[in-house]
Design a protein around this motif. Structure first.
Motif, PDB file in Angstrom:
ATOM      1  N   TYR A   1      11.556  38.820   9.211  1.00 45.46           N
ATOM      2  CA  TYR A   1      10.938  39.385   8.024  1.00 45.46           C
ATOM      3  C   TYR A   1      11.908  39.384   6.843  1.00 45.46           C
ATOM      4  N   GLN A   4      12.430  35.852   5.443  1.00 45.91           N
ATOM      5  CA  GLN A   4      11.249  35.423   4.690  1.00 45.91           C
ATOM      6  C   GLN A   4      11.217  36.080   3.317  1.00 45.91           C
ATOM      7  N   LEU A   5      11.548  37.350   3.256  1.00 50.62           N
ATOM      8  CA  LEU A   5      11.578  38.066   1.985  1.00 50.62           C
ATOM      9  C   LEU A   5      12.599  37.445   1.029  1.00 50.62           C
ATOM     10  N   SER A   7      13.758  34.383   1.078  1.00 54.69           N
ATOM     11  CA  SER A   7      13.332  33.049   0.649  1.00 54.69           C
ATOM     12  C   SER A   7      12.227  33.130  -0.403  1.00 54.69           C
ATOM     13  N   ARG A   8      11.369  34.157  -0.325  1.00 55.82           N
ATOM     14  CA  ARG A   8      10.309  34.320  -1.326  1.00 55.82           C
ATOM     15  C   ARG A   8      10.859  34.619  -2.710  1.00 55.82           C
ATOM     16  N   VAL A   9      11.989  35.302  -2.777  1.00 50.22           N
ATOM     17  CA  VAL A   9      12.579  35.598  -4.084  1.00 50.22           C
ATOM     18  C   VAL A   9      13.592  34.530  -4.506  1.00 50.22           C
ATOM     19  N   GLY A  10      13.680  33.466  -3.744  1.00 47.00           N
ATOM     20  CA  GLY A  10      14.548  32.347  -4.118  1.00 47.00           C
ATOM     21  C   GLY A  10      16.008  32.543  -3.789  1.00 47.00           C
ATOM     22  N   SER A  12      19.050  31.877  -1.688  1.00 50.86           N
ATOM     23  CA  SER A  12      19.572  30.958  -0.682  1.00 50.86           C
ATOM     24  C   SER A  12      21.086  30.875  -0.847  1.00 50.86           C
TER      25      SER A  12
END
Length: 70
Positions: A1, A4-5, A7-10, A12
Motif C-alpha cells: 500500500y 503504491q501511494l 508511486s501515485r504521487v510520483g 521514485s
C-alpha cells in the motif's frame, strides 16, 4: 500500500517521507521499502533533505516544519 501511494504521487528514487508523530506504524512499515526514509517533522535535517531525490511531506507536517525552521 505504501509503495503504491508513493508511486501515485510520483515519488521514485530515494524518497524522504515526512509524517506526523502519531503515525508510528508507518515508520515500521516503511523499514522494508528500499530507498525510503521516514521521519517526523521535528527530526528533519539538512543531510536527509539533501540525500533524497523526492521529498514527500504531509500538509500538517509542512506547517509544523515552517514553524520550526522559520
Amino acid at each position: 500500500y505504501l509503495v503504491q501511494l508513493l508511486s501515485r504521487v510520483g515519488a521514485s528514487g530515494k524518497v524522504l517521507l515526512v509524517i506526523a508523530e502519531g503515525l508510528v506504524d508507518l515508520i515500521r512499515i516503511g523499514r522494508n521499502v528500499k530507498n525510503l526514509k521516514i521521519l517526523h517533522g521535528k527530526d528533519l535535517n539538512v543531510y536527509d533533505v539533501l540525500w533524497c531525490d523526492k521529498l514527500v511531506v504531509t500538509r500538517a507536517e509542512l506547517e509544523r516544519i515552517q514553524e520550526i525552521w522559520v
